[in-house]
Design an enzyme around this catalytic site. Structure first.
Site, short mmCIF file in Angstrom:
data_model
loop_
_atom_site.label_atom_id
_atom_site.label_comp_id
_atom_site.label_asym_id
_atom_site.label_seq_id
_atom_site.Cartn_x
_atom_site.Cartn_y
_atom_site.Cartn_z
N ASP A 15 13.57 9.94 4.79
CA ASP A 15 14.27 9.83 6.06
C ASP A 15 15.61 9.11 5.88
O ASP A 15 15.76 8.27 4.99
CB ASP A 15 13.40 9.05 7.05
CG ASP A 15 13.91 9.18 8.47
OD1 ASP A 15 13.37 10.02 9.23
OD2 ASP A 15 14.88 8.47 8.83
N THR B 160 7.60 8.46 15.81
CA THR B 160 6.93 9.75 16.02
C THR B 160 7.87 10.94 15.84
O THR B 160 7.54 11.90 15.16
CB THR B 160 6.31 9.78 17.43
OG1 THR B 160 5.53 8.59 17.58
CG2 THR B 160 5.43 10.98 17.64
N HIS C 269 10.58 11.25 14.22
CA HIS C 269 11.08 11.48 12.86
C HIS C 269 9.92 11.96 11.97
O HIS C 269 10.12 12.74 11.06
CB HIS C 269 11.70 10.20 12.27
CG HIS C 269 13.12 10.00 12.72
ND1 HIS C 269 14.16 9.77 11.85
CD2 HIS C 269 13.67 10.01 13.95
CE1 HIS C 269 15.28 9.64 12.53
NE2 HIS C 269 15.01 9.76 13.81
N ALA D 15 19.84 7.28 21.91
CA ALA D 15 20.08 7.89 20.59
C ALA D 15 21.30 8.84 20.68
O ALA D 15 22.30 8.50 21.29
CB ALA D 15 18.83 8.61 20.08
N ASN E 240 14.37 17.45 18.69
CA ASN E 240 13.23 18.34 18.44
C ASN E 240 12.93 19.19 19.67
O ASN E 240 12.63 20.38 19.56
CB ASN E 240 11.99 17.54 18.05
CG ASN E 240 12.21 16.79 16.76
OD1 ASN E 240 12.46 17.39 15.73
ND2 ASN E 240 12.17 15.47 16.82
N THR E 241 13.02 18.57 20.83
CA THR E 241 12.74 19.32 22.06
C THR E 241 13.81 20.37 22.31
O THR E 241 13.50 21.48 22.78
CB THR E 241 12.59 18.36 23.26
OG1 THR E 241 11.50 17.47 22.97
CG2 THR E 241 12.29 19.10 24.55
N ALA F 83 1.61 15.09 25.60
CA ALA F 83 1.25 16.48 25.93
C ALA F 83 1.34 17.35 24.68
O ALA F 83 2.17 17.10 23.82
CB ALA F 83 2.21 17.02 26.97
N1 UDP Z 1 6.08 15.65 21.74
C1 UDP Z 1 4.86 16.20 22.10
N2 UDP Z 1 4.26 15.74 23.22
C2 UDP Z 1 4.80 14.77 24.01
C3 UDP Z 1 6.05 14.22 23.64
C4 UDP Z 1 6.67 14.70 22.51
O1 UDP Z 1 4.34 17.09 21.41
O2 UDP Z 1 4.20 14.41 25.01
C5 UDP Z 1 6.73 16.13 20.51
C6 UDP Z 1 7.77 17.17 20.81
O3 UDP Z 1 7.23 18.46 20.71
C7 UDP Z 1 8.84 16.87 19.76
C8 UDP Z 1 8.68 15.38 19.49
O4 UDP Z 1 7.39 15.03 19.91
O5 UDP Z 1 8.56 17.59 18.58
C9 UDP Z 1 9.69 14.54 20.27
O6 UDP Z 1 10.90 14.59 19.65
P1 UDP Z 1 12.29 14.64 20.44
O7 UDP Z 1 13.34 14.65 19.39
O8 UDP Z 1 12.29 15.76 21.38
O9 UDP Z 1 12.32 13.33 21.32
P2 UDP Z 1 12.10 11.76 21.01
O10 UDP Z 1 10.64 11.56 20.94
O11 UDP Z 1 12.81 11.45 19.73
O12 UDP Z 1 12.71 11.06 22.16
#
Ligand code: UDP
Length: 491
Positions: free
Chosen positions: A124, A19, A21, A394, A375-376, A354
């Site tokens: 990717d 998700t 990526h 990671a 991303n966050t 969310a």
């Molecule tokens: N995200 C979201 N809702 C959630 C969890 C994640 O919209 O409940 C989105 C968040 O905005 C971000 C991505 O999914 O764009 C998560 O990427 P991040 O790199 O922060 O964390 P990872 O999922 O790789 O641990």
């Protein structure tokens, strides 16, 4: 944006099967379409549901963008249909099977590259083979990194200089050599593949080699966010690279875009929009947004600590939470906690997924408690909010260095140990430590004020970066120009 006098560039984007990526690379693909490039995104059926709504919206705006669905060979690898991604719900035993499915798909994807005849591909980092295929087809391959320039630079330094081997113990601090700042870590905070080389380390080597064979790389980052690391990375790698972020801010300007993002995941979790009413009833900057990304699950013992820390903090909070199905007791505890918080009005639990972009920009949000997923981190900067940093797996511990030590826009919870995304690890962060970090972020006096000022300034820079003449905007225009010259030279 589109210059009709120039030949249209045709591109293919190939996101990985996870998700976090998929989301930024699709945002990036949409930005190329916004700049007049013809875009085809290759994806499997289930994964495409994460972003198809956004693509439909863009197509209805007249952009040249579409998804090309390939069938994931679920039956061949012996997994139920619909398990095509690495995320929080992926059963552990399915992981090698998903990799096998990807391996089986590779020739089909190569064929698609041939038949669709793109002028360039953006793939990717986890598709290193695509660099060779692009070479064979005589087209540029651009590699997408799902991480920060700092994280990639730090990992490179650890690989080359092995500083952790000189540390006396797993908890002794060492400095990561050859970086713009003096950043300290412990052995326990390093990803396992950097501590002692394993199969994943081999894969990372192959990825690095493939980057060198590629036309260049793209990151969801912008110059002012990590300028020294951007310059450093390009220097040590000797490759071209373009920061094209913040992609979420740039690609999702309307509320309809923000709501469409990750839509399928929403179906799995928060079905109702009660959070908005709840948030709107809270004072400005009074609510914590607590979320640990798309891949994490905590053990029951950790969920209990978080719940108590949030309740004891006295602050309002939204907590994006997942039950751990293996532990019924945990589920019951969380349900009771949710009931109690509903009654007191102090907390709102969102189950599973969310609408993060929409929540973060709400006036009531005053800070994040986050795992430092890249991303966050970028999304928190976009909205100018500080973070309680709680790295898990990671490259999160490297990102924490950027947030806490370099940019000084976060307060660490004090996480000590890296673990794999699909394991619980042995560390349980105590409610007192979580509470202390929250206090410093929300009631920290002068230091808090200074931290908020810094992150607000960065938020302004984020917005500038994507405007005409901004660093990411210029990068995008330059990159497209370079790609166009390559096409013209061929003609
Ligand atoms: N995200 C979201 N809702 C959630 C969890 C994640 O919209 O409940 C989105 C968040 O905005 C971000 C991505 O999914 O764009 C998560 O990427 P991040 O790199 O922060 O964390 P990872 O999922 O790789 O641990």
């Amino acid at each position: 944006m589109e210059d009709q006098t120039k030949p249209k560039l045709k591109s293919i984007f190939l996101p990985f099967l996870s998700t976090s990526h998929i989301i930024p690379l699709v945002d990036m693909a949409r930005l190329f379409a916004l700049h007049g490039v013809d875009v085809t995104i290759i994806s499997t059926k289930y994964n495409s549901t994460i972003f198809q709504n956004s693509i439909n919206l863009d197509a209805s705006r007249g952009r040249s963008i579409r998804t090309h669905i390939i069938d994931f060979p679920a039956e061949k690898v012996g997994i139920p249909a619909g398990i095509e991604a690495f995320n929080v719900n992926t059963p552990k035993e399915m992981i090698p099977k998903i990799y096998m499915g990807l391996y089986i798909l590779q020739p089909d994807i190569e064929k698609l590259f041939e038949t669709l005849q793109p002028d360039f591909i953006v793939t990717d980092m986890f598709f290193p083979w695509s660099a060779d295929v692009a070479k064979k087809l005589g087209i540029p391959r651009i590699m997408f990194h799902g991480a920060s320039y700092l994280a990639r630079s730090a990992a490179h330094s650890v690989e080359v200089y092995r500083p952790h081997l000189k540390a006396e113990s797993d908890t002794d601090k060492f400095v990561i050599p050859d970086l713009p700042d003096e950043l300290e870590m412990t052995r326990l905070q390093l990803p396992d593949w950097l501590r002692s080389p394993n199969q994943y380390a081999e894969l990372m080597k192959v990825i690095k080699e493939s980057e060198k064979k590629s036309f260049g790389s793209v990151f969801n980052s912008f110059y002012k966010l990590e300028s020294e690391y951007y310059d450093h990375y390009k220097k040590v790698m000797g490759t071209k690279s373009w920061g094209l972020g913040p992609v979420s801010l740039w690609a999702n300007q309307d509320d309809s875009d923000k709501a469409a993002r990750g839509y399928a995941r929403k179906e799995e979790g928060a079905k109702e929009e009660g959070w908005l009413k709840w948030l709107n009833s809270k004072p400005d900057g009074s609510v914590l947004y607590v979320s640990f990304g798309s891949m994490n699950k905590f053990p029951y013992s950790q969920l209990v600590e978080i719940a108590h820390a949030l309740e004891n903090s006295g602050h309002n909070f939204i907590w994006v939470v997942r039950k751990n199905e293996e532990n019924e007791e945990g589920g019951v505890f969380l349900e009771e906690f949710e009931k109690k918080m509903k009654e007191s009005g102090k907390g709102y639990l969102i189950w599973g997924w969310a609408p993060q972009l929409l929540i973060l920009e709400n006036h009531a949000i005053g800070g994040l408690v986050s795992h430092c997923g890249w991303n966050t981190v970028v999304e928190s900067v976009n909205v100018g909010l500080p973070t309680v940093t709680w790295p898990l797996f990671a490259e999160h511990f490297f990102n924490e260095k950027l947030v806490v030590d370099v940019l000084k826009i976060g307060v660490p919870v004090g996480a000590k140990e890296w673990r794999n995304w699909n394991e619980f690890g042995s560390e349980v962060v105590k409610r007192e430590d979580i509470g202390n970090a929250i206090r410093l972020m929300m009631e920290g006096g002068e230091e808090e004020v200074a931290m908020r000022k810094r992150v607000k300034e960065l938020s302004v820079e984020a917005k500038k970066a994507i405007k005409v003449g901004g660093s990411s905007y210029n990068n995008m225009v330059e990159l497209i120009q370079e790609l166009r010259s390559i096409k013209l030279a061929k003609v």
